[in-house]
Design an enzyme around this catalytic site. Structure first.
Site, mmCIF file in Angstrom:
data_model
loop_
_atom_site.group_PDB
_atom_site.id
_atom_site.type_symbol
_atom_site.label_atom_id
_atom_site.label_comp_id
_atom_site.label_asym_id
_atom_site.label_seq_id
_atom_site.Cartn_x
_atom_site.Cartn_y
_atom_site.Cartn_z
ATOM 1 N N ARG C 93 0.551 12.075 3.271
ATOM 2 C CA ARG C 93 0.922 10.663 3.322
ATOM 3 C C ARG C 93 1.600 10.319 4.640
ATOM 4 N NH1 ARG C 93 4.563 7.189 -1.035
ATOM 5 N NH2 ARG C 93 4.567 5.272 0.191
ATOM 6 N N ASN C 147 -2.712 6.409 -6.696
ATOM 7 C CA ASN C 147 -3.119 5.347 -5.778
ATOM 8 C C ASN C 147 -4.238 5.788 -4.845
ATOM 9 O OD1 ASN C 147 -1.849 2.931 -6.216
ATOM 10 N ND2 ASN C 147 0.102 3.655 -5.356
ATOM 11 N N CYS C 168 -0.672 0.153 -12.573
ATOM 12 C CA CYS C 168 0.129 -0.093 -11.377
ATOM 13 C C CYS C 168 1.426 -0.707 -11.841
ATOM 14 C CB CYS C 168 -0.630 -1.056 -10.471
ATOM 15 S SG CYS C 168 0.287 -1.443 -8.964
ATOM 16 N N HIS C 196 -2.833 -4.241 -6.178
ATOM 17 C CA HIS C 196 -2.009 -4.645 -5.020
ATOM 18 C C HIS C 196 -2.533 -5.917 -4.375
ATOM 19 C CE1 HIS C 196 0.064 -0.510 -4.229
ATOM 20 N NE2 HIS C 196 0.083 -0.865 -5.487
ATOM 21 N N TYR C 250 2.706 -7.328 -2.509
ATOM 22 C CA TYR C 250 1.874 -6.665 -1.507
ATOM 23 C C TYR C 250 1.110 -7.642 -0.625
ATOM 24 C CZ TYR C 250 2.700 -1.818 -2.761
ATOM 25 O OH TYR C 250 3.265 -0.594 -2.934
#
Lengths: 433, 433, 433, 433
Positions: C93, C147, C168, C196, C250
């Site tokens: 990440r 995700n 989510c 998102h 988001y």
């Protein structure tokens, strides 16, 4: 070299298509025509083939015409394949119509029980023809005018790789009638719908739509010529005005079903259309036998399918020469009628280019009656294609059950069973199911 | 304070709805019920109203019940308005059915000619009711169970600002039959379609769809209970398997039209449903007159509409208490059935929340027969709404012409003209057209 | 027996999901929980697994918890499989985010370049997981909260036979914020869109929509709590009023891209979210090691994904007990958002029944901005799924090119090539292409 | 009598359109041309008008040409109205481009910030022109080639009753490039999309689609000529092959945004396109002043808009003579691109008949990248029309925010506010909002 192959070459219509190629020879230089037929059609194809040769010789055009009983040979080198076959010949048609009448229903060839029976007989032969074409002449266009033209076109579109265009003489004839009524030929008539189930939605006159004027004329009782086999149709003015579009002549079977049943089923001494046609054909072939005849005889125009083969010639001409002619043809919907599935066949006014037909854009159909009946009719056609291709008994029974011209209930199954039995020789797809 | 207003309070069904509110009083504390009826219904509303008061007293619940002949008064303060009126009362129904029979057609109240006539009589009164509601109780829900429920719901959705839910007992009764056949009540039956024109598409059992199993059972001849008035329906197994969904009982009118016409129209001594109902009603009101009766009499369950009013009570309960019950109701389509217009009324299984019904999502309908017949039926309904609201003769004639239960042709206009004449008193929208 | 299998069982979120099952044990009697992780995650899964066992023991509930490194064993007998894995763990990440920043772009995990890279790593593992499930526990539900949840859900829907629901925490957290702002919990918030990328379209309060009121409050500057990792978002009032719906937090990446790039890319000493998370995680696992800890530590709530695992427990509970809870989940569109393809994954408020989620009906989206950006984002997701499943380089480059958070041009190809190289170990699908 | 009215008659392109009418005079016998311009354009229209008169005289055709400063007089009797106006003239364009550059964005006239500003200035004048046309020449066709052509066409389609066709030279020029690359002119190139946002989807060669061959040639690096102002565009082969269609030259702004920003915004001494055009124009008008010049000077072809006015002449010719020419025009979608709203403007290859353009049918667009970016761009255009017609600030800000060429965030509002201030004289629709 430009070769046309005619499947069902022994048809009595053949002189019209030959005349069409003769008349267009200066711009569409056809070099070969193969008339294919099956052994059972030998007398007819040889008789009409001999006439065709005399016509060509008389016209002095350079076309080589062959009579062929081997379909694969006939397809070799073909650029355009015209299908005008009649599986089971006219006796099968008469049998279909009598079956309908027996059960109190309209015995009309392209809609209802008789049209369905014809589709079931024709689909297996069409699939076999296309399989041969995929091998032998995969780039040739298939011009189909075998009825029911919409169902046959949809079969080819969904189940083969052959480029196909379905033809019908109904829109052409209707256009002639409209031009006569409006007093001008300088109009763009836009039809859309399904085969034998179209409406004229717009009558474009240089950007102005004169459909309202046309409807007013029809409502005020002005006579409106229809294809020979359809007779005269009258409308309730309020109903026609509510539609806002002109239904084709075949819509009388839906709008006047009861009246036609009275006339056809219940009148004594009624002679089916098939029997009439048989008689006309016998007379025509008598004429064709005359070795002195070397032009298309005028009597041919009396048949209901007049202009069919003329339309086929013009369609080939328009493709070959990228003529951008507006014609009314059966093709893949592709969203033209947004209320119908994309992958189904529709009949719609199209511009014919070197790449084939391009349907004119049609805004959403807002009249519920036009929309709803069209959607139902298409559902019938889809089920007929499924039944015809896969021999699915449930699909067949369901197709007849939702067909608005067929009576529903115990009787529907009886008719279907009798139809399958009578046509056992041709309906091989239903075997062992 | 929680007030229910019942339009057509004199209906013989009223004891069922009263019982429903009594039984739910612990969770749905209704404080006021107004039974509204017109002067012609005075005997009925006073008789059934007296019974209702005895039922309430007997149950010991705190509900104030009023009989009201002034509609605006009845609407004042209403939270829920239940409409169960019958414009023209039972004699108009008998007249509708006899009109159908006279012309050789099914005289069934909610489909075909009789359902159409009832719609034409009911639409003007419904519009006038909603106009009053918009002024007096604009936030109240209108729970309609006046037939034809889908057409009335669509009228309210398209032509008023009132929140409306249409109810029918057919899905409830069909669900009972399915549960019995499957041997469990722990199923989610998902219906979709139009009023009296639905299919059970899915029988969810914890994420698994058992619809195939249900169809197999029905095909193998297992008995399947239907609403009392519909009798037994049998299917051709191949046809039902091809559908892949279970049609409701009213579909017999479309699948067995010929058989039912034989039975109804051509059998001697046939008594119309309206006449039967008149007789049952007379007997029921005789019972209701009995001052010792203080519960809903068992005989009421014999009527075809049983469970209707029970469903209305449960619907109100589910909204009031946000119960998330699955119910089968008539609502705005909004894309649920993607093959139908967004703005039309459909009947679909929905989750009832405090905000009203939320229809369960339905994937595209792929069976052509279900899709096509649904689209045609909706087109009929749209035309009926247009005819009923605007008194458009062309729309009315077209509606009947495309209705699969009506014969088409000269006869269609004759029936329409006779219908308008017979109902002249109620069909004010057609005047001066 | 009721077994839950957790893929990525070594996640620092595991205590939350364990707490969720403990708290619901009276109505959701889970008997077995298997924490599966890979060998590289041994320290984490053993540490958090030991804590989980202490939590269960402390709560006195009868749940057998196993730590498992053999995925097929872990899946055996599973009723629900929760996927919370992180392929490449946190270092991958951080690497993704630094890659974005290096090229001047937002390095945010679920959108833009970093979300795309994570999808490419996760898709092959998900397909392999589902292949095992198809063999071992084909009826189990896959609850995915790995995700990018929407892309992973769409991959499973399109390329496997497993029943999947994507979760989510964004809608849950947004709903909390809305409830706080509106001062009541008695609301039905209806979200729809993509993961998102949702809007709150309706705020139903007993049949009345209070979305306008909410927007007015937000425009007038009232504070609106967002998930911890998103900070505060401000809107231009005219713009928000024009939208007529509330975008989720988001959306700031799309509406404030420039401001966030300034802050993230150009500010000195910027620490990526991945690095922050790494630090939090190290601290959390330090806590987890404490053998005296036997409850979920409060510090876990500081993480951005709080409520995620809580939502998973509630979702399983709602399915298991047919609770009809309204939840916001990723599922097959099936026409819910009519402007997007039927077969894609969407995120929408749904009623959870024993059969899984039933999305609430949504009328057509009329605001061009919402419609157009949603359609673009879905196109990105479709391309990402195609690239991830088939390793199609053209699809991958096209996905990045149309992603609104990625710079377009020569740089796009450079980023993609670097991304593939950095992740060579995981992106096996791109080999030999 | 056949009258053409040119709005913005003082344009430097006028000699091209005059030449077009001269060359077609044998089949398109134009009798009157009115060059209308505003007082500020007096020098230009008088200069170019004098040249036009000399051209007509030199050609010996019978066309009466008038210079007109009264728009209503110019419209009287018009059969076709060509709009090529430039509200604010070239200085406004330069200002737009510099505004974009100032904020680090591409300052390109038809897309991004500059195209949006031009739309805001042009919409009020277009609406006022159409209002005059509705009164004075309601049957005349409006041929619009004022940019942004798609947005202006949509404005006229949605907010007036005038028949409109939008033109652009991009598809014509792209077609020339394709023909050169394929080595033949005997092709039907089918474009579809939005103005400056089209793809060539099919390259029909007598029924065979050669688009794959074209893409292979482009991928293998063969040079491809673009309109003069667009330079050369290169594609990543995998990406182009994935698209399966050829994007037009303007797509470079979306595919190479970063590279172009580097070149335009960050390179020292960059001269905007507006400034270049100003210089070319000054030189052109110098030439036009020469009383000995009586033909269109070759230098005019150097401008980016070459072939624009030629296309306008051919379009008028095709309508007037029902020529069935294939042209690429902006028209009402009506379902042609089924992924976009029916009522929006699209640019699509159409057959031009006496009734106007009939777009060629397009199957559903299956490539997610083409579909998604098209849908986003259309959403931008819809918002721009709304902002331009109603002066809605929220719509304007939202339009810029979703435009892929504009940076998003605090900066977006700053740009919009500065744009409104700079153009205060023209953006009357935003006053008092």
């Amino acid at each position: 070299m430009l070769k046309i192959t005619i499947i069902g070459g022994g048809s009595s219509y053949t002189p019209e298509i030959i005349e069409g190629f003769i008349n267009r020879h200066h711009e569409l230089p056809v070099t070969h025509i193969d008339l294919f037929d099956i052994e059972e059609g030998r007398y007819k194809v040889e008789t009409v083939g001999a006439l065709a040769k005399r016509m060509i010789e008389n016209a002095g055009v350079d076309i080589e015409l062959n009579i062929e009983f081997d379909r694969r040979k006939a397809l070799t080198g073909a650029n355009y394949v015209c299908s005008q076959m009649r599986v089971g010949m006219i006796p099968a048609r008469v049998q279909d119509e009598l079956l309908g009448n027996k059960y109190g229903m309209i015995g009309q060839e392209t809609n209802g029980i008789a049209g369905f029976a014809k589709a079931m007989r024709t689909i297996p032969v069409t699939l076999s023809l296309c399989k041969d074409m995929e091998e032998i002449c995969p780039d040739a266009w298939l011009i189909n005018f075998t009825n029911p033209s919409g169902i046959i076109t949809e079969t080819v579109l969904k189940h083969t790789n052959i480029k196909v265009i379905g033809l019908c003489n109904v829109p052409v004839c209707t256009q002639f009638g409209i031009e006569e009524l409006m007093g001008t030929k300088d109009l763009q008539v836009q039809f859309a719908g399904l085969n034998h189930f179209i409406h004229a939605f717009h009558i474009w006159d240089h950007g102005k739509d004169r459909i309202g004027e046309l409807i007013d004329k029809v409502c005020s009782g002005e006579e409106f010529a229809l294809p020979k086999n359809l007779g005269e149709v009258t409308w309730v003015p309020e109903q026609l005005k509510h539609l806002g579009a002109l239904p084709c002549g075949y819509h009388q079977y839906y709008y006047k079903q009861d009246d036609l049943e009275q006339k056809e089923v219940k009148s004594e001494g009624y002679v089916t259309r098939g029997e009439q046609v048989q008689e006309i054909e016998t007379a025509l072939f008598k004429l064709y036998e005359d070795v002195n005849l070397n032009v298309k005889p005028a009597q041919l125009e009396e048949r209901g399918g007049a202009h069919y083969s003329e339309a086929a010639c013009e369609l080939i001409n328009a493709i070959h020469n990228d003529k951008r002619t507006l014609m009314h043809v059966n093709i893949r919907n592709n969203g033209t009628i947004s209320e119908l599935p994309n992958d189904c066949a529709i009949e719609a006014t199209s511009v014919i280019t070197s790449c084939g037909p391009q349907p004119l854009n049609l805004p959403p159909i807002t009249n519920p009656a036009i929309r709803g009946t069209l959607q139902l009719q298409k559902a019938f056609e889809e089920l007929a294609v499924e039944a015809g291709v896969f021999g699915d008994y449930g699909a067949a029974l369901q197709a007849l059950t939702i067909n608005p011209l067929v009576r529903k209930g115990t009787v529907t199954k009886e008719i279907l069973d009798e139809m399958i039995e009578l046509n056992a020789k041709y309906l091989t797809q239903f075997n062992n199911k």
